[in-house]
Scaffold this motif. Sequence first.
Motif, PDB file in Angstrom:
ATOM      1  N   GLN A 246      19.157 -97.210 -27.127  1.00  0.00           N
ATOM      2  CA  GLN A 246      17.810 -97.201 -27.712  1.00  0.00           C
ATOM      3  C   GLN A 246      17.659 -96.051 -28.706  1.00  0.00           C
ATOM      4  O   GLN A 246      17.085 -96.226 -29.787  1.00  0.00           O
ATOM      5  CB  GLN A 246      16.765 -97.087 -26.589  1.00  0.00           C
TER       6      GLN A 246
ATOM      7  N   SER B 104      17.058 -96.542 -32.781  1.00  0.00           N
ATOM      8  CA  SER B 104      15.946 -95.896 -33.481  1.00  0.00           C
ATOM      9  C   SER B 104      16.438 -95.088 -34.675  1.00  0.00           C
ATOM     10  O   SER B 104      15.749 -94.982 -35.685  1.00  0.00           O
ATOM     11  CB  SER B 104      15.178 -94.983 -32.523  1.00  0.00           C
TER      12      SER B 104
ATOM     13  N   SER C 291      13.682-100.355 -36.163  1.00  0.00           N
ATOM     14  CA  SER C 291      13.216-101.327 -35.168  1.00  0.00           C
ATOM     15  C   SER C 291      12.945-102.678 -35.817  1.00  0.00           C
ATOM     16  O   SER C 291      13.229-103.729 -35.229  1.00  0.00           O
ATOM     17  CB  SER C 291      11.942-100.813 -34.489  1.00  0.00           C
TER      18      SER C 291
END
Length: 209
Positions: free
Chosen positions: A18, A22, A104
């Motif tokens: 994650q 990002s 994203s």
Amino acid sequence: MCPRPRVTSDADILTATQRVVSRLGPNLTLADVAEEAGVSPATLVQRFGSKRGLLLAFAASGTEGLGSEFQRIRAAHRSPLAAIHGVAECVAGMAATPEMLSNSLAFLQMDLFDPEFHKHALIHSLGMQAGIKALLDEAVTEGELQKCDTTRLARAVQAVIGGSLLQWAIDREGKSATRISEDLDALLRPRHCPPRDRRRFPRRKIQRV
């Protein structure tokens, strides 16, 4: 003999993924994630099979803890409407800069054209709507919000959160969390119930002589 315990869990690797998504978007490499997670690229291949397998596992992980995350946010706020703002703040925190949001959105492109990724995106979206609707239902029950179609309102709240975040990235004025909170107020405040003491004791009309 018992197998050796994994020093770095799959959950730790997905959390590292994650952070890399990002920072770099879906064009990351296994080496990028391996360095972030403190493991070797070979470990990622052993655990997830390929970069695609890793990203699919990452997409699936976004829905697994959604219910507990809503519970955590609700417990941290005094009222259900305040919790909705807490949900928005949480979303804003995952895209704190326009660059993070851009990465994203690049991942979202995969969600839209790849059926396997879209399956996870849809589950996550429906889970968000259900969590928001539950908070709106509670707000109606507690007299904080006027009676309304909370299913439609939940969709509107979700749309405002996503749309406000995108517009903030274009305008680049203030903080993303502040922008979303202001736009949510514009949507929800007209639907607030008046304070309970006002509803219970309406103001008397003054008779003029």
